[in-house]
Design an enzyme around this catalytic site. Structure first.
Site, PDB file in Angstrom:
ATOM      1  N   MET A  85       0.858  -1.197   0.000  1.00 48.54           N
ATOM      2  CA  MET A  85       0.000   0.000   0.000  1.00 48.54           C
ATOM      3  C   MET A  85       0.886   1.236   0.000  1.00 48.54           C
ATOM      4  SD  MET A  85      -3.417  -0.516   2.312  1.00 48.54           S
ATOM      5  CE  MET A  85      -2.744  -1.424   3.687  1.00 48.54           C
ATOM      6  N   GLN A 117       7.926  -4.362  -4.460  1.00 47.17           N
ATOM      7  CA  GLN A 117       7.049  -4.168  -5.617  1.00 47.17           C
ATOM      8  C   GLN A 117       7.527  -2.988  -6.454  1.00 47.17           C
ATOM      9  OE1 GLN A 117       3.008  -2.375  -5.772  1.00 47.17           O
ATOM     10  NE2 GLN A 117       2.324  -4.419  -6.368  1.00 47.17           N
ATOM     11  N   CYS A 125      -2.428  -0.862 -10.154  1.00 42.96           N
ATOM     12  CA  CYS A 125      -2.714   0.462  -9.582  1.00 42.96           C
ATOM     13  C   CYS A 125      -3.638   1.262 -10.508  1.00 42.96           C
ATOM     14  CB  CYS A 125      -1.414   1.231  -9.344  1.00 42.96           C
ATOM     15  SG  CYS A 125      -1.733   2.855  -8.626  1.00 42.96           S
ATOM     16  N   LYS A 139       1.219  -8.598  -9.374  1.00 42.24           N
ATOM     17  CA  LYS A 139      -0.066  -8.323  -8.715  1.00 42.24           C
ATOM     18  C   LYS A 139      -0.919  -7.540  -9.699  1.00 42.24           C
ATOM     19  CE  LYS A 139      -2.108  -6.270  -4.596  1.00 42.24           C
ATOM     20  NZ  LYS A 139      -2.594  -4.964  -5.015  1.00 42.24           N
ATOM     21  N   ASN A 154      -7.102 -11.765  -3.398  1.00 38.95           N
ATOM     22  CA  ASN A 154      -7.121 -10.460  -2.718  1.00 38.95           C
ATOM     23  C   ASN A 154      -8.411  -9.713  -3.066  1.00 38.95           C
ATOM     24  OD1 ASN A 154      -5.811  -7.288  -3.559  1.00 38.95           O
ATOM     25  ND2 ASN A 154      -6.039  -7.962  -1.446  1.00 38.95           N
ATOM     26  N   GLY A 155      -8.923  -9.008  -2.056  1.00 37.00           N
ATOM     27  CA  GLY A 155     -10.088  -8.165  -2.240  1.00 37.00           C
ATOM     28  C   GLY A 155     -11.166  -8.459  -1.232  1.00 37.00           C
ATOM     29  N   ASP A 156     -11.359  -7.491  -0.307  1.00 30.55           N
ATOM     30  CA  ASP A 156     -12.463  -7.521   0.658  1.00 30.55           C
ATOM     31  C   ASP A 156     -12.301  -8.573   1.752  1.00 30.55           C
ATOM     32  OD1 ASP A 156     -13.427  -5.572  -0.981  1.00 30.55           O
ATOM     33  OD2 ASP A 156     -14.994  -6.788  -1.894  1.00 30.55           O
TER      34      ASP A 156
HETATM   35  C1  LIG Z   1      -4.104   3.345   0.337  1.00 32.74           C
HETATM   36  C2  LIG Z   1      -3.859   2.198  -0.610  1.00 32.74           C
HETATM   37  C3  LIG Z   1      -2.650   2.096  -1.259  1.00 32.74           C
HETATM   38  C4  LIG Z   1      -2.416   1.025  -2.148  1.00 32.74           C
HETATM   39  N1  LIG Z   1      -1.190   0.917  -2.751  1.00 32.74           N
HETATM   40  C5  LIG Z   1      -0.928  -0.159  -3.550  1.00 32.74           C
HETATM   41  C6  LIG Z   1       0.374  -0.370  -4.088  1.00 32.74           C
HETATM   42  O1  LIG Z   1       1.314   0.397  -3.842  1.00 32.74           O
HETATM   43  N2  LIG Z   1       0.557  -1.477  -4.877  1.00 32.74           N
HETATM   44  C7  LIG Z   1      -0.460  -2.362  -5.147  1.00 32.74           C
HETATM   45  O2  LIG Z   1      -0.241  -3.345  -5.856  1.00 32.74           O
HETATM   46  N3  LIG Z   1      -1.687  -2.201  -4.614  1.00 32.74           N
HETATM   47  C8  LIG Z   1      -1.930  -1.135  -3.813  1.00 32.74           C
HETATM   48  N4  LIG Z   1      -3.164  -1.014  -3.243  1.00 32.74           N
HETATM   49  C9  LIG Z   1      -4.186  -2.072  -3.453  1.00 32.74           C
HETATM   50  C10 LIG Z   1      -4.122  -3.109  -2.334  1.00 32.74           C
HETATM   51  O3  LIG Z   1      -2.869  -3.742  -2.275  1.00 32.74           O
HETATM   52  C11 LIG Z   1      -5.225  -4.173  -2.505  1.00 32.74           C
HETATM   53  O4  LIG Z   1      -5.038  -4.828  -3.736  1.00 32.74           O
HETATM   54  C12 LIG Z   1      -6.648  -3.591  -2.487  1.00 32.74           C
HETATM   55  O5  LIG Z   1      -6.780  -2.612  -1.475  1.00 32.74           O
HETATM   56  C13 LIG Z   1      -7.691  -4.698  -2.269  1.00 32.74           C
HETATM   57  O6  LIG Z   1      -7.445  -5.397  -1.068  1.00 32.74           O
HETATM   58  P1  LIG Z   1      -8.335  -5.115   0.282  1.00 32.74           P
HETATM   59  O7  LIG Z   1      -9.762  -5.329  -0.095  1.00 32.74           O
HETATM   60  O8  LIG Z   1      -7.807  -6.101   1.285  1.00 32.74           O
HETATM   61  O9  LIG Z   1      -8.098  -3.690   0.669  1.00 32.74           O
HETATM   62  C14 LIG Z   1      -3.420   0.067  -2.381  1.00 32.74           C
HETATM   63  C15 LIG Z   1      -4.638   0.182  -1.705  1.00 32.74           C
HETATM   64  C16 LIG Z   1      -4.872   1.225  -0.829  1.00 32.74           C
HETATM   65  C17 LIG Z   1      -6.193   1.300  -0.112  1.00 32.74           C
END
Ligand SMILES: Cc1cc2nc3c(=O)[nH]c(=O)nc-3n(C[C@H](O)[C@H](O)[C@H](O)COP(=O)(O)O)c2cc1C
Length: 321
Positions: A17, A70, A100, A139, A200-202
């Protein structure tokens, strides 16, 4: 599952993140018992031009293996060069960002823009694989929009060029973070390839982590937003997948100790000005879900010195559970 020489069992990954999963955050996840973390996404070009802020993001010193860095970029050659540099800094795994959705990234052809050009996405992955001796992972999201769900085809191509693992955030770019992640796609992709597939997701809870594994057959899971202000979420999900038993939520005292550790690490890595500023958003997340703290969260956002923030948090966590 195996990732290169690492036997990860059924791993729960702390997601990458941007602006969150810096060294301080990865260390607090580890202290809470989480085993596997990704760095924030790191720009290939910024790394190649030795941007000081970017170089600092590759401080992996004393972190447990596998250290997963990453990278994001839009071209095969700079991505491979950046990957080589990351390995010299101690990366044990290189992950490529193909998910992203941020306009600033997408307009440069990076992140989820790669989902619109499978040939380029494949060439980037192939060139990184060719140039580093560590495992390369990707990813990604499902596709650009609901009319172009290409994840299954892309994963097949990535496997063919030597990618070792894929993580699927089961949304399209168009969805950003709205709607529901469609886990069905993770099951379909898993059926199509031999390399490990991470869902991944939710996922917010240990039960949801287990449900993702059961429903999709994925080899591991990844949690992002569910760990904001809850760095223990990774360890709790991992413990449940490993043992079928639930660890209790940490007590207020334990939460406070983790917060303080996080806080001190942020200050020591980023200094009072930047670290003190960044801890405010984390502090507000740590307090989420604790009754009667809305007013304190506002107070924290308006407090601009680290000692002041520490005092507010100490007062709240001093309450009995
Ligand atoms: C604040 C924020 C920053 C993120 N930064 C990245 C990142 O740098 N690289 C990436 O692959 N995904 C990034 N994501 C996506 C997350 O890794 C993840 O795929 C997405 O939030 C879904 O997972 P979750 O439902 O568990 O939040 C980011 C998400 C958030 C909310």
């Amino acid at each position: 599952m195996w990732l290169g020489k690492y036997n990860l069992g059924t791993p729960v990954f702390m997601a990458p993140m941007a602006g969150i999963t810096d060294k301080a955050f990865r260390e607090v996840v580890r202290l809470a018992g989480g085993k596997y973390s990704f760095t924030e996404m790191v720009s290939d070009k910024a790394l190649l031009s030795c941007n000081p802020k970017t170089v600092k993001m590759l401080d992996l010193n004393e972190e447990d293996e596998p250290r997963i860095v990453q990278l994001f970029g839009a071209e095969p050659v700079p991505m491979a060069e950046a990957a080589k540099i990351a390995v010299t800094y101690g990366a044990n795994v290189i992950d490529i960002n193909m998910g992203c959705p941020t306009p600033k990234i997408v307009k440069n052809g990076e992140g989820s823009a790669l989902l619109k050009n499978l040939c380029l996405a494949e060439n980037i992955a192939a060139n990184v694989v060719k140039n580093v001796s560590v495992p390369v992972t990707v990813k990604m999201r499902l596709g650009w929009d609901s009319s172009a769900i290409i994840a299954s085809e892309l994963v097949r191509r990535l496997e063919a060029v030597g990618v070792s693992m894929v993580t699927i955030h089961a949304r399209t770019r168009e969805q950003h973070y709205t709607g529901k992640a469609d886990w069905e796609w993770i099951a379909r992709i898993k059926e199509r390839v031999k390399i490990p597939v991470i869902g991944n997701g939710d996922i917010l809870t240990p039960d949801q982590a287990q449900k993702m594994v059961n429903q999709t057959g994925c080899d591991g899971v990844m949690i992002a937003r569910g760990a904001l202000g809850r760095p223990w979420a990774i360890a709790r999900a991992q413990y449940f997948l490993d043992t079928g038993k639930k660890l209790p939520e940490p007590s207020n005292k334990e939460k406070y100790e983790l917060f303080l550790f996080h806080f001190e690490k942020l200050l020591s890595y980023k200094g009072e000005r930047i670290g003190g500023n960044e801890i405010r958003k984390h502090a507000a997340w740590y307090l989420k879900g604790i009754k009667g703290t809305a007013e304190y969260r506002n107070k924290i956002m308006n407090t601009h010195n680290s000692e002041g923030i520490k005092m507010i948090i100490a007062k709240i966590f001093a309450q009995e559970d």
